[in-house]
Design an enzyme around this catalytic site. Structure first.
Site, PDB file in Angstrom:
ATOM      1  N   LYS A  65       0.823  -1.230   0.000  1.00  0.00           N
ATOM      2  CA  LYS A  65       0.000   0.000   0.000  1.00  0.00           C
ATOM      3  C   LYS A  65       0.852   1.272   0.000  1.00  0.00           C
ATOM      4  CE  LYS A  65      -3.984  -2.072   2.270  1.00  0.00           C
ATOM      5  NZ  LYS A  65      -4.967  -1.995   3.342  1.00  0.00           N
ATOM      6  N   ASP A 102     -10.092   2.319   2.803  1.00  0.00           N
ATOM      7  CA  ASP A 102     -10.154   1.494   4.027  1.00  0.00           C
ATOM      8  C   ASP A 102     -10.938   2.184   5.144  1.00  0.00           C
ATOM      9  OD1 ASP A 102      -8.752  -0.732   3.097  1.00  0.00           O
ATOM     10  OD2 ASP A 102      -6.803   0.118   3.642  1.00  0.00           O
TER      11      ASP A 102
END
Ligand code: ATR
Length: 270
Positions: A65, A102
């Site tokens: 990420k 997220d």
């Protein structure tokens, strides 16, 4: 057919292909979605090859990420704050846009699916890695009364809190003494992957606290077991968050919002 994929290492147990296949079927979108395991030193090459072969976008999971954030040509505010990207979209001009869904996923699961209000609540966030960084902005924006970050390595928590200072009531504390009686306790540590619960005292849980682990399945068990032993009945793993962050990515790619409840139910059903 438009191609999408999730990139990770390891990635073979990822539920994302199943989730996006369900979204595509439900909304009538013609797309394919696969899981691609990039070598630890080969994320960029793997991603570029996928795009060269017609890939339109992807999700990014552990441990790529932060690399995805650096590779993106532009990022939305949430990804820029988190310094992590979990969703990439190839723009019409070929540039790579990065997003982080997220935190939105966690908030939707807590507030909409589970009915857990956050406004005015005291929230304890365990961990200070990429998973924690991705959810802080949306938690503060939700109007929590206080967000305490506690991490095994205290300076990491302090650095993370400093990045979000000015956006709300954010503090740090020792993992072994983070304070007592929180309304919501979120586990964003990787301890469960090694079969452990983070070493927090059971007093962190308030009498009607909600315990939530950001991962799902067996790695969530140690923390949720700790919470149950403390008498907490509202214990949740992160499966709903996974489906909700996927729905937000699907919307960013396709401009269509899938219904998440049937997909969460199907995954819970096995
Ligand atoms: P992720 O992207 O999953 O957040 P990460 O950036 O490597 O992964 O961060 C892992 C987090 O889990 C860190 O907060 C780490 O604590 P340290 O900063 O002290 O390393 C935490 N963690 C991992 N194993 C742990 C354990 N056994 N107990 C408590 N915290 C743990």
């Amino acid at each position: 057919m438009d191609r999408y994929a999730v990139f990770g290492h390891p990635v073979r147990h990822s539920q994302s292909p199943r989730i996006h296949a369900a979204f595509a079927a439900q909304t009538g979108q013609a797309l394919s979605y696969e899981a691609i395991e990039a070598p630890l030193d080969g994320f960029e090459a793997t991603l570029r090859a996928f795009i060269a072969a017609g890939g339109r976008g992807g999700n990014v999971t552990v441990p790529f990420k932060e690399q995805a954030f650096r590779l993106a040509d532009r990022c939305d505010d949430l990804a820029a704050q988190a310094q992590a990207v979990n969703t990439l979209r190839v723009e019409p001009d070929g540039r790579l846009a990065g997003f982080n869904t997220d935190g939105i996923g966690l908030l939707r699961d807590l507030t909409q699916n589970l009915g857990v209000p956050l406004r005015g609540r005291r929230v304890l966030l365990l961990g200070a890695g990429g998973a924690a960084a991705g959810v802080i902005g949306p938690l503060l924006a939700a109007g929590v009364a206080e967000l305490v970050i506690a991490n095994r390595t205290a300076p990491r928590a302090q650095a993370l809190a400093a990045r979000f200072a000015g956006q709300g009531e954010i503090h740090t504390a020792e993992l072994t003494a983070p304070g007592e009686g929180f309304d919501v306790v979120l586990n964003a540590t990787a301890a469960g992957l090694g079969g452990q619960a983070p070493a927090v005292p059971v007093g962190v849980f308030g009498p009607r606290a909600v315990a939530y682990d950001l991962v799902y399945g067996p790695p969530a068990a140690p923390f949720l077991t700790l919470a149950r032993q403390a008498g907490i009945t509202a214990c949740h793993d992160g499966l709903g968050m996974l489906v909700e962050q996927a729905a937000e990515a699907f919307w960013l790619w396709r401009g269509v919002r899938p219904a998440t409840a049937p997909v969460i139910a199907a995954l819970r059903g096995g």
